[in-house]
Design a protein around this motif. Sequence first.
Motif, short mmCIF file in Angstrom:
data_model
loop_
_atom_site.label_atom_id
_atom_site.label_comp_id
_atom_site.label_asym_id
_atom_site.label_seq_id
_atom_site.Cartn_x
_atom_site.Cartn_y
_atom_site.Cartn_z
N ALA A 164 -30.70 9.12 27.43
CA ALA A 164 -31.32 8.31 26.37
C ALA A 164 -30.83 8.75 25.00
O ALA A 164 -30.48 7.91 24.15
N ALA A 165 -30.80 10.07 24.78
CA ALA A 165 -30.34 10.58 23.48
C ALA A 165 -28.88 10.22 23.24
O ALA A 165 -28.49 9.80 22.14
N ASN A 166 -28.07 10.38 24.27
CA ASN A 166 -26.64 10.12 24.15
C ASN A 166 -26.37 8.64 23.86
O ASN A 166 -25.57 8.30 22.97
N GLU A 167 -27.02 7.76 24.58
CA GLU A 167 -26.79 6.32 24.41
C GLU A 167 -27.33 5.82 23.07
O GLU A 167 -26.68 5.02 22.38
N LEU A 168 -28.50 6.31 22.68
CA LEU A 168 -29.05 5.89 21.38
C LEU A 168 -28.17 6.39 20.24
O LEU A 168 -27.93 5.67 19.26
N ALA A 169 -27.65 7.62 20.37
CA ALA A 169 -26.76 8.15 19.33
C ALA A 169 -25.50 7.31 19.23
O ALA A 169 -25.01 7.02 18.12
N LEU A 183 -27.24 21.21 17.07
CA LEU A 183 -26.20 21.84 17.88
C LEU A 183 -26.77 22.68 19.04
O LEU A 183 -26.03 23.45 19.65
N ALA A 184 -28.04 22.54 19.36
CA ALA A 184 -28.61 23.30 20.48
C ALA A 184 -28.19 22.66 21.80
O ALA A 184 -27.63 21.57 21.85
N HIS A 185 -28.49 23.36 22.90
CA HIS A 185 -28.31 22.79 24.22
C HIS A 185 -29.21 21.56 24.36
O HIS A 185 -30.15 21.35 23.59
N GLY A 186 -28.97 20.76 25.38
CA GLY A 186 -29.87 19.68 25.71
C GLY A 186 -29.72 18.47 24.81
O GLY A 186 -28.62 17.94 24.61
N ILE A 187 -30.84 18.03 24.25
CA ILE A 187 -30.87 16.78 23.49
C ILE A 187 -29.97 16.84 22.26
O ILE A 187 -29.28 15.85 21.94
N ASP A 188 -29.95 17.96 21.55
CA ASP A 188 -29.08 18.07 20.37
C ASP A 188 -27.62 17.82 20.76
O ASP A 188 -26.92 17.05 20.10
N ALA A 189 -27.17 18.47 21.81
CA ALA A 189 -25.79 18.30 22.24
C ALA A 189 -25.52 16.86 22.65
O ALA A 189 -24.46 16.30 22.34
N ALA A 190 -26.48 16.25 23.34
CA ALA A 190 -26.32 14.84 23.75
C ALA A 190 -26.19 13.94 22.53
O ALA A 190 -25.40 12.99 22.52
N ALA A 191 -26.96 14.22 21.49
CA ALA A 191 -26.92 13.42 20.27
C ALA A 191 -25.56 13.54 19.58
O ALA A 191 -24.95 12.53 19.19
#
Length: 374
Positions: free
Chosen positions: A132-137, A151-159
């Motif tokens: 979801a984060a990756n596609e919305l970004a 720049l954290a792991h997880g959602i930040d990286a996906a964004a």
Amino acid sequence: MRDNPQHRYWLGLHLLPDFGIVKLSRLLAHFESPEALWLETDAAMMRLPLPKKMLGSFCAARQKIDLQRELGKVAAAGASLVTQDDAAYPALLRQLDDRPLLLYVRGQLSADDEKCLGLVGTRKASKRGWDAANELAQELAQHGITIVSGLAHGIDAAAHRGALAAGGRTIAVMGAGIDIIYPRENINIAEEIMQNGAIISELPVGSPPLRTNFTQRNRIISGLSHGLLVAEAPERSGALNTADHALAQGRDVFAVPHSYHSISGRGCNRLIQDGARLVLDVSDILDALNMTHLAAQTQRQAERIQPANETESAILALLDADPSHVDEVVRETKLPAATVSATLALLELKGLVESAGAMQYCLARNPNPQRSRR
């Protein structure tokens, strides 16, 4: 690093211990420039109509700072300085009472970053939350919006990855010195960000990634942004701390809803319950932030990825989100198999279709004109 004679004095003021923006603003009000303040004699400083303890602390502390050496550290880190007196200092951040006096920057802040959206969430992202984060970004970046995260792991990286995949800009706000990429596993993402945006920090060169630094940097993520989107977060999360900053700064807060059973998404549901805007697709964000003036840019992008001929149009008309086999496309279009295969390959290069494996294709979820240039 850009040669600005005032930067060395801004840096010196920034490095003074226990002198934040409030104290320094009181001092600077008596001088025409940071240089004039820094070079004033101790005797003249002590005559200012300000608390003597504060003035004494200033005079003592500046004697311990070697400006040339500190400038050398910034240069060695490959960074530049952006101060609150510089045109490149982000306009939204300038409005904050607790704004950073200066920013260390690797990469480049741009006028294109006028429209920023923060996108944050848990480090332990589920696949659903990451997607979801990756596609919305990606979709937001395609609308000309700069994605801000940590720049954290997880959602930040996906964004960050989503914005980069769309050929858009992204800014990473660090909880450590500009020379310390944390976590180290994200160094490749960091390198890409520096080519398509910026990594920034308010912390002096060499500052370690302490827990308190991350809660402090969260106000910058929200402060840079017109709104903050939380893609996935448990009820106790740094992302919710960022949401608190956003609310205090008068920013809109958005959240992706999660199932009743999702522990990692319960914080998002709580935000929605407390009044955050529920996000089902990117239009919920664009409409709320009134970013319709970007429609012309979006239209130009769409024009660049239109089918080039009737063959491409005929094939695209048959495809949808569900994969179709090449043989089915041949049968429906009555085109030669070689023509269909070659056209599908070209459409994939253009970013209009995606291969679903085993000679099957579907429409691309996020048509990307940049893909054909890679």
